[in-house]
Design an enzyme around this catalytic site. Structure first.
Site, short mmCIF file in Angstrom:
data_model
loop_
_atom_site.label_atom_id
_atom_site.label_comp_id
_atom_site.label_asym_id
_atom_site.label_seq_id
_atom_site.Cartn_x
_atom_site.Cartn_y
_atom_site.Cartn_z
N GLU A 71 -42.04 -90.54 64.93
CA GLU A 71 -43.47 -90.50 65.31
C GLU A 71 -44.41 -91.12 64.28
O GLU A 71 -45.39 -90.50 63.88
CB GLU A 71 -43.89 -89.05 65.60
CG GLU A 71 -43.09 -88.42 66.73
CD GLU A 71 -43.49 -86.97 67.03
OE1 GLU A 71 -44.37 -86.43 66.33
OE2 GLU A 71 -42.93 -86.40 67.97
N GLU A 74 -34.83 -86.87 73.49
CA GLU A 74 -35.34 -85.48 73.57
C GLU A 74 -35.81 -85.13 74.97
O GLU A 74 -36.85 -84.49 75.16
CB GLU A 74 -36.52 -85.29 72.59
CG GLU A 74 -36.20 -85.68 71.16
CD GLU A 74 -37.34 -85.39 70.18
OE1 GLU A 74 -38.28 -84.65 70.54
OE2 GLU A 74 -37.29 -85.91 69.06
#
Ligand code: XIL
Length: 328
Positions: free
Chosen positions: A129, A244
């Site tokens: 991220e 994920e």
């Protein structure tokens, strides 16, 4: 019926899931189902700084070591998440890490952790991220690492990880790349630019992880744009991993037949993503609804337990399981 990992393997795909230490160590049935369905185990929190670094001097590997052994014992691959992230940093981080010592902290952390699991962890989320469009010039998210080390912290992390374990697949992982809207398009552009930049500088990076936390309220993908993005990533000679996946349902009514809708999201997304040959891995963020992080992070307003994963809270296979199985 074959398991998810068997169905996936028949198509040359790796299926696995994230899990936490506690349910694996306390719920035998869950651990059994996990080992049956999954070819990969990803510790959901146990390899994050906060867990590994109780003090600036000490490492605590007790939970991650146990999980590595569990994976090995059950012939599962073990995947590392994550070496560099702006979240899950220990409390002492802010006090102890400064511009002068940040490089030392980062490289020592990566060396220690990656070397410990060299040969046991087949793939690492090296940086998680790091992109947030509009937050800075290159679209890099404002994080402690960016503030302390500048934009080069990303390549520093990859180079250090590669030296610590030359065999491991090194992945850049990020979220909000899945849906076609203006915001996502800029984020995809920024991520592509980052990947291009790293590749052109010879930085050891082998793939992109697309988190794929999806929502049940926004069905339907603009197939063309997502397809193009995946193709652009693949053309940089990078693998693509779905890292994920889960499907949240904050806005769904119980009466909406939510299992069907959630299964539909799995089906639509995975069949599209798996059309791209570079997509070789599908990991769900949990296996059973009993232990999903979404019951805290994105609970339903009416308090009814969420059902985002392939197995329900009793470890029975759901429509989502069927959808994943048939997408392989
Ligand atoms: C989540 C864990 O599942 C939770 O248990 C924890 O409280 C917060 O982090 N994106 C990521 C993961 O990259 O590390 C996050 O995991 C979920 C979102």
């Amino acid at each position: 019926k074959a398991t998810l990992q068997e169905r996936a393997a028949n198509k040359g795909i790796i299926y696995g899931a994230a899990a936490q230490y506690k349910p694996l160590t306390t719920n035998k049935r869950f651990a059994q189902h996990f080992a049956q369905e999954c070819a990969v185990l990803v510790p959901a929190n146990e390899l994050k700084w906060k867990t590994l670094r109780p003090t600036p001097e000490k490492f605590n590997f007790s939970r991650s070591d146990w999980m590595a052994e569990f994976a090995q014992k059950h012939n599962m691959l073990f995947r590392g998440h994550t070496l560099v992230w702006y979240q899950a940093l220990p409390k002492w981080f802010e006090d102890k890490v400064n511009r002068k010592n940040a490089e030392k902290f980062l490289t020592e952390h990566i060396n220690t952790v990656v070397q410990r699991y060299a040969g046991k962890i087949y793939s690492w989320d090296v940086v998680n991220e790091a992109i947030l469009p509009n937050s800075s010039k290159q679209g890099l998210r404002q994080t402690p690492w960016l503030r302390l080390l500048g934009a080069d912290y990303i390549e520093m992390a990859f180079r250090t990880a590669a030296a610590a374990d030359p065999q491991a697949l090194l992945i850049y992982n990020d979220n909000n790349l899945e849906y076609d809207n203006a915001k996502t398009e800029t984020k995809r552009d920024r991520v592509l630019k980052l990947l291009e930049r790293l590749k052109s500088k010879g930085v050891p990076i082998h793939g992109l992880g697309i988190q794929s936390h999806l929502g049940a309220s926004s069905r339907g993908f603009n197939a063309k744009r997502l397809r193009n993005f995946l193709k652009d990533v693949a053309s940089l000679d990078l693998q693509i991993l779905i890292t994920e996946m889960d499907v949240s349902e904050t806005k769904l009514l119980v009466a909406d037949d939510r299992d069907t809708i959630i299964a539909g999201v799995y089906h639509d997304y995975l069949s599209l993503a798996l059309d791209e040959p570079a997509v070789n891995t599908v990991i769900t963020w949990g296996l059973s609804d009993r232990y999903t992080w979404l019951s805290h992070f994105a609970p339903r307003q009416d308090g009814v337990p969420v059902r985002p994963l392939p197995l329900d809270a009793e470890l029975e296979r759901k429509l989502a399981w069927n959808a994943i199985a048939s997408a392989f």
